[in-house]
Motif scaffolding. Structure first.
Motif, PDB file in Angstrom:
ATOM      1  N   GLU A 176       0.982  -1.203  -0.060  1.00 40.44           N
ATOM      2  CA  GLU A 176      -0.135   0.052  -0.012  1.00 40.44           C
ATOM      3  C   GLU A 176       0.908   1.039   0.010  1.00 40.44           C
ATOM      4  OE1 GLU A 176      -0.135  -2.431   2.018  1.00 40.44           O
ATOM      5  OE2 GLU A 176      -1.932  -3.478   1.789  1.00 40.44           O
ATOM      6  N   THR A 196      -5.812   6.803   0.567  1.00 36.16           N
ATOM      7  CA  THR A 196      -6.584   5.748   1.057  1.00 36.16           C
ATOM      8  C   THR A 196      -5.991   4.438   0.811  1.00 36.16           C
ATOM      9  OG1 THR A 196      -8.726   6.996   0.573  1.00 36.16           O
ATOM     10  CG2 THR A 196      -8.966   4.555   0.754  1.00 36.16           C
ATOM     11  N   THR A 198      -5.905   0.247   0.859  1.00 33.35           N
ATOM     12  CA  THR A 198      -7.030  -0.514   0.872  1.00 33.35           C
ATOM     13  C   THR A 198      -6.635  -1.852   1.628  1.00 33.35           C
ATOM     14  OG1 THR A 198      -5.840  -1.899  -1.172  1.00 33.35           O
ATOM     15  CG2 THR A 198      -7.413  -0.064  -1.624  1.00 33.35           C
ATOM     16  N   ALA A 199      -7.658  -2.543   1.974  1.00 33.30           N
ATOM     17  CA  ALA A 199      -7.569  -3.680   2.889  1.00 33.30           C
ATOM     18  C   ALA A 199      -8.548  -4.904   1.945  1.00 33.30           C
ATOM     19  CB  ALA A 199      -8.212  -3.257   4.216  1.00 33.30           C
ATOM     20  N   LYS A 242      -3.834  -3.348   8.863  1.00 31.90           N
ATOM     21  CA  LYS A 242      -4.357  -2.142   8.357  1.00 31.90           C
ATOM     22  C   LYS A 242      -3.941  -0.936   9.194  1.00 31.90           C
ATOM     23  CE  LYS A 242      -4.707  -2.843   4.795  1.00 31.90           C
ATOM     24  NZ  LYS A 242      -3.809  -3.395   3.905  1.00 31.90           N
ATOM     25  N   LEU A 246      -1.645   2.333   8.742  1.00 30.41           N
ATOM     26  CA  LEU A 246      -2.286   3.634   8.861  1.00 30.41           C
ATOM     27  C   LEU A 246      -1.084   4.276   9.730  1.00 30.41           C
ATOM     28  CD1 LEU A 246      -5.961   3.548   9.632  1.00 30.41           C
ATOM     29  CD2 LEU A 246      -4.880   4.721   7.698  1.00 30.41           C
ATOM     30  N   VAL A 262      -8.989   4.283   5.213  1.00 32.90           N
ATOM     31  CA  VAL A 262      -9.030   2.956   4.679  1.00 32.90           C
ATOM     32  C   VAL A 262     -10.544   2.403   3.857  1.00 32.90           C
ATOM     33  CG1 VAL A 262      -9.029   0.295   5.573  1.00 32.90           C
ATOM     34  CG2 VAL A 262      -7.648   1.907   6.681  1.00 32.90           C
ATOM     35  N   CYS A 272      -3.529   1.618  -3.128  1.00 29.25           N
ATOM     36  CA  CYS A 272      -3.618   2.582  -2.604  1.00 29.25           C
ATOM     37  C   CYS A 272      -4.183   3.647  -3.597  1.00 29.25           C
ATOM     38  CB  CYS A 272      -2.422   3.142  -2.239  1.00 29.25           C
ATOM     39  SG  CYS A 272      -2.397   4.661  -1.287  1.00 29.25           S
ATOM     40  N   ILE A 332      -8.514  -1.378  13.696  1.00 27.45           N
ATOM     41  CA  ILE A 332      -8.172  -0.149  13.124  1.00 27.45           C
ATOM     42  C   ILE A 332      -8.319   1.054  13.917  1.00 27.45           C
ATOM     43  CG2 ILE A 332      -8.728   1.622  11.036  1.00 27.45           C
ATOM     44  CD1 ILE A 332      -9.102  -0.955   9.229  1.00 27.45           C
TER      45      ILE A 332
END
Ligand code: NAD
Ligand code: MG
Length: 415
Positions: A176, A196, A198-199, A242, A246, A262, A272, A332
């Motif tokens: 990411e 952003t 991604t997960a 994730k 961050l 996310v 990303c 998260i």
């Protein structure tokens, strides 16, 4: 902070590389691979084996898999091989007999290997054990391809200060962050509206809480898209991965936590998205194979061939996106809470999570207890004044150690 390093390096090399041969085969880069026997380490050495004219290997390290490490060292004609576990020294030495490859053992020997002068150190030790060696690699002031996310999560500002002080070229390997780095290019931070990550959502994306409570390690280890080491695979199931990412992004791309987000994207094709203030969104796409971001970190600013499956969007048909559910996956939120608490709170979060994941894998706590343990540890750490502003690697390691003891005590209460 680091983005200045990135863009400064990026701008300088971009101009040159337009005129130059874009392959990496004309220059041999000398590499050290920390965590060579792991998932990232092996993928790195796979790329090296396919590009022998471009790379040579100085040192390889592992925790205790001496035979495997010796095989890798021989295959790649490394000069040095190091096991962190001193008990494995005799075995390593025996497997290297007659090869001329130097054998060493112990955590200090891993740090010494990380300090050898090379063009690039691939930092792929898992967990907080990677801190001291990666800091040592950073101090060399060359290139560090950073897979070990714990350096940024626990070391945070201390780590980025060390990068800036040494003038190290830091290239993120986490897919990411590699995607963000690529989508940002030479853009100005102030023009970024949102980054952003991604997960995939992991193997339990659609499971309800009752099912999650009974989830087994074997089920959690079955990641739908990525093949990775066990610790990060469990973190992908809880979504703590994730959360850690961050925190990584917070330090790598200092746009402010409010501009980080996310989105769940089960296909793991978009890694990303970077939204700019004019409404443009640049995304980085690739099939989920870590050899793509690793290759980018090794060959940057050029691109090298990686043996990955070409992306076929028509075959894929659709890419889907959904919000993450904070009720079922509180990790998260815990990571953002740690960032808000500031200072060493992310180091507490990371240590508590490592201890809890190990306990889950050993069948001592349930799946939902992982996040519960982390939440309790964050509160208890604050009460115990463990949340402070670290000013050195020693401070970070001290917090990490104390938080592990705290987590073990919390788990003893959970059982
Ligand atoms: P892994 O478990 O497959 O391999 C870890 C490596 O570290 C092994 O070589 C092991 O011998 C070594 N190691 C473990 N404990 C050690 C210790 N105490 N001292 C010295 N060496 C030790 O892990 P991995 O999946 O390759 O992940 C490595 C790092 O990269 C992690 O920080 C992870 O979060 C990050 N990362 C991995 C992936 C992935 O796809 N695997 C993706 C993004 C980021
Ligand atoms: Mg990742």
């Amino acid at each position: 902070m680091s983005l200045d390093n990135f863009t400064a390096v990026g701008a300088a090399v971009q101009a040159q590389s337009i005129a130059q041969d874009r392959t990496v085969s004309t220059v041999t880069r000398r590499l050290t691979v920390l965590g060579a026997t792991g998932s990232i380490g092996r993928s790195t050495l796979d790329l090296v084996a396919r590009n022998e004219a471009a790379f040579s290997v100085e040192a390889v390290t592992a925790h205790s898999s001496a035979r495997e490490l010796a095989e890798l060292a021989r295959r790649h004609r490394a000069r040095v091989a190091v096991v962190a576990n001193p008990d494995c020294y005799a075995e390593l030495k025996a497997h290297l007999a007659g090869s001329g490859i130097e054998a060493a053992a112990g955590p200090e020997a891993v740090v010494a290997a990380a300090s050898l002068p090379v063009d690039c150190v691939v930092a792929a030790i898992v967990g907080a054990a990677g801190l001291a060696p990666t800091f040592a690699a950073v101090a060399q002031g060359r290139r560090v391809a950073l897979a070990n996310k714990e350096c940024l999560v626990t070391g945070g500002a201390v780590f980025m200060d060390a990068v800036a002080a040494a003038g190290t070229e830091l290239l993120p390997v986490d897919s990411e962050h590699s995607g963000a780095f690529q989508a940002i290019g030479a853009a100005r931070l102030q023009d970024i509206e949102r980054i952003t990550l991604t997960a995939s959502g992991g193997p339990f994306r659609t499971w309800d809480r009752a099912r999650l409570a009974a989830a087994t390690p074997a089920e959690a280890l079955k990641h739908p898209n990525w093949s990775m080491g066990p610790k990060i695979t469990i973190d992908s199931a809880t979504l703590m991965n994730k959360g850690l990412e961050l925190i990584e992004a917070f330090y790598l791309f200092p746009v402010g936590v409010e501009r980080l987000g996310v989105v769940v994207h089960p296909q793991s094709i978009v890694h990303c998205l970077v939204a700019y203030k004019d409404g443009s969104v640049l995304a980085q796409l690739a099939n989920p194979d870590m050899r793509t971001p690793i290759a980018f970190s090794l060959s940057y600013p050029a691109r090298m061939v990686a043996p990955t499956v070409p992306l076929d969007l028509v075959k894929l048909g659709q890419l889907t996106f959904e919000a993450h559910d904070p009720e079922r996956f509180p990790a998260i939120g815990l990571a953002l809470d740690a960032l808000a608490r500031g200072g060493s709170a992310p180091a507490v979060l990371n240590a508590a999570n490592e201890v809890a994941v190990a306990a889950f894998l050993e069948g001592r706590i349930g799946f939902l207890d992982i996040a519960r343990t982390v939440a309790t540890c964050l509160d208890k750490a604050e009460q115990a004044a463990l949340v402070m502003e670290p000013s050195s690697l020693a401070d970070v390691i001290a917090v990490d150690g104390a938080a592990r003891i705290l987590a073990r005590n919390v788990i003893a209460g959970v059982q």
